[in-house]
Design an enzyme around this catalytic site. Structure first.
Site, mmCIF file in Angstrom:
data_model
loop_
_atom_site.group_PDB
_atom_site.id
_atom_site.type_symbol
_atom_site.label_atom_id
_atom_site.label_comp_id
_atom_site.label_asym_id
_atom_site.label_seq_id
_atom_site.Cartn_x
_atom_site.Cartn_y
_atom_site.Cartn_z
ATOM 1 N N LYS A 66 35.639 41.376 42.855
ATOM 2 C CA LYS A 66 35.561 41.927 41.501
ATOM 3 C C LYS A 66 34.275 41.530 40.778
ATOM 4 C CE LYS A 66 39.492 41.863 39.157
ATOM 5 N NZ LYS A 66 40.807 41.388 38.628
ATOM 6 N N ASP A 121 42.222 45.110 33.152
ATOM 7 C CA ASP A 121 43.221 44.042 33.043
ATOM 8 C C ASP A 121 43.691 43.839 31.603
ATOM 9 O OD1 ASP A 121 43.348 43.443 35.748
ATOM 10 O OD2 ASP A 121 41.730 41.980 35.646
#
Length: 250
Positions: free
Chosen positions: A37, A73
């Site tokens: 990520k 997120d």
């Protein structure tokens, strides 16, 4: 035009070539998970604001060869809390952890709650995150070490406790970030860990009567945000939730 969502295992060493393949093959978008990520950021053309702040990407959109990175997120977490009817306005939230997921959630929480306490085992990381988010919203932001004493003090007037650490995730399923004796009935507890979904942390919270939200909900809602970014349409969250709960261990 139909779309297909398939999984590929990509090593860090092959990441550059994998991103080049996304451009060459005209792949419309992709999700990225740990440990890539952060590594993928240098291979993208643009970052939206949350991904730039978090310095991590879990969603990529390809528009005519221009790759833009997003981080869903934080938005996913807020959607979970909204769906669960957790009131954040004027409330105090404790966030455990200061890594990528915690950074994204803090970025969004600071706009929604009254005050935010960030607790992390390495307190310097908590302090750095608190300084970053403090100027982004009206919430009061504090940083503390993740110790039992600090937890006990912060929990006295908190309404929501969010675990964004890896404690409780396999193979650490015997561990919990918060001792049972500190949990209470009038607390809402949100654990981002989804493997297993029923962590020791959540099980002990339920034992004392606390309201609990598991990490499968977070997994689905951040994925739903990715779907919306790729397609411009609302995702079939209920269908996704059923599929995720069937596929993941309890």
């Amino acid at each position: 035009m139909g779309c297909f969502y398939v999984a590929f295992q990509v090593t860090r060493e092959a990441l550059r070539e994998a991103v080049a393949a996304v451009r060459a093959l005209g792949i419309l978008g992709l999700n990225v998970t740990m440990p890539l990520k952060t590594a993928i950021v240098e291979h993208l053309d643009r970052l939206e604001s949350t991904a730039r702040f978090v310095e991590a990407v879990n969603t990529v959109v390809n528009r005519e060869g221009v790759l833009t990175g997003f981080n869903t997120d934080g938005a996913g977490a807020l959607n979970v809390l909204t769906e669960a009817r957790i009131n954040l306005e004027g409330e105090k939230v404790i966030l455990l952890g200061a890594g990528g997921a915690a950074r994204a959630i803090a970025y969004n929480l600071v706009h929604a709650c009254g005050s935010l306490a960030i607790l992390n085992r390495t307190v310097e990381k908590a302090v750095a995150l608190a300084e970053l988010v403090r100027a982004r919203g009206e919430a009061r932001v504090a940083a503390r070490p993740l110790t039992q004493a600090a937890l006990a003090e912060e929990l006295r007037d908190s309404s929501l406790l969010v675990n964004a650490t890896s404690l409780g995730m396999r193979p650490l399923e015997a561990e919990t970030p918060v001792p049972r004796e500190l949990l209470r009935r009038d607390l809402a507890v949100f654990d981002l860990v989804y493997d297993p979904a029923n962590t020791r942390f959540l099980a002990e919270a339920r034992e004392v009567g606390a309201r609990t939200i598991d990490g499968v909900s977070m997994l689905v809602h951040q994925g739903a945000e990715s779907f919306r970014i790729w397609t411009g349409r609302e995702a079939p969250v209920a269908v996704m939730m059923r599929a995720a709960r069937q596929a993941l261990p309890p």
